[in-house]
Design an enzyme around this catalytic site. Structure first.
Site, PDB file in Angstrom:
ATOM      1  N   CYS A  10       0.872  -1.121  -0.103  1.00 40.68           N
ATOM      2  CA  CYS A  10      -0.177  -0.001   0.050  1.00 40.68           C
ATOM      3  C   CYS A  10       0.780   1.261  -0.021  1.00 40.68           C
ATOM      4  O   CYS A  10       2.164   1.178   0.073  1.00 40.68           O
ATOM      5  CB  CYS A  10      -1.093   0.023   1.099  1.00 40.68           C
ATOM      6  SG  CYS A  10      -0.503   0.088   2.743  1.00 40.68           S
ATOM      7  N   CYS A  82      -4.182  -0.450  -2.343  1.00 38.62           N
ATOM      8  CA  CYS A  82      -4.777   1.031  -2.466  1.00 38.62           C
ATOM      9  C   CYS A  82      -4.653   1.396  -4.128  1.00 38.62           C
ATOM     10  O   CYS A  82      -3.611   0.877  -4.622  1.00 38.62           O
ATOM     11  CB  CYS A  82      -4.489   1.927  -1.650  1.00 38.62           C
ATOM     12  SG  CYS A  82      -2.572   2.155  -1.652  1.00 38.62           S
ATOM     13  N   CYS A  89       3.193   0.713  -8.441  1.00 40.40           N
ATOM     14  CA  CYS A  89       3.740  -0.480  -8.226  1.00 40.40           C
ATOM     15  C   CYS A  89       4.871  -0.491  -9.130  1.00 40.40           C
ATOM     16  O   CYS A  89       4.379  -0.299 -10.591  1.00 40.40           O
ATOM     17  CB  CYS A  89       2.653  -1.667  -8.214  1.00 40.40           C
ATOM     18  SG  CYS A  89       3.222  -3.250  -7.893  1.00 40.40           S
TER      19      CYS A  89
END
EC number: 1.20.4.4
Length: 131
Positions: A10, A82, A89
């Site tokens: 996250c 999230c 990412c």
């Protein structure tokens, strides 16, 4: 059989991913190595620690960690928790699967939000285990 690796990510590795790591170790620990990290580090939220303590899972020794490329590369599954983590990412090797399980950030909200998100994460991990 070697354990697989699941990596929960996250934004700040403060609430959601910490709770997911705690639940993951509790629910998946026999079959999976479970880790968590953040795009940034914000420190482990004391209310996340308290929410997990309420269900007898101790995450008080967890640390808020940045994404570790070595763990990332050897993961079988990366789960973003999230939209910020999903959008930011790092690029994953082709052998690493990625899923997005979105949960609201309870930070700065009522205590009941920590409990709700904690319980939603538990349900998601229990459903994942049944696959």
């Amino acid at each position: 059989m070697d354990k697989k690796t699941i990596y929960f990510i996250c934004t700040g590795n403060s609430c959601r991913s910490q709770m997911a790591e705690g639940w993951g170790k509790e629910i998946l620990g026999e079959d999976w190595n479970v880790y968590s990290a953040g795009i940034e580090t914000h420190g482990v939220n004391p209310r996340a620690i308290e929410a997990m303590k309420e269900v007898d899972i101790d995450i008080s020794n967890h640390t808020s960690d940045l994404i570790d490329n070595d763990i990332l590369k050897q993961s079988d599954l990366v789960v973003t928790l999230c939209s910020d983590a999903d959008d930011n990412c790092p690029i994953l090797p082709p052998n690493v699967k990625k899923e997005h399980w979105g949960f609201e950030d309870p930070a700065g909200k009522e205590w009941s939000e920590f409990q709700r998100v904690r319980d939603e994460i538990k349900l998601a991990i229990e459903k994942f285990k049944l696959r």
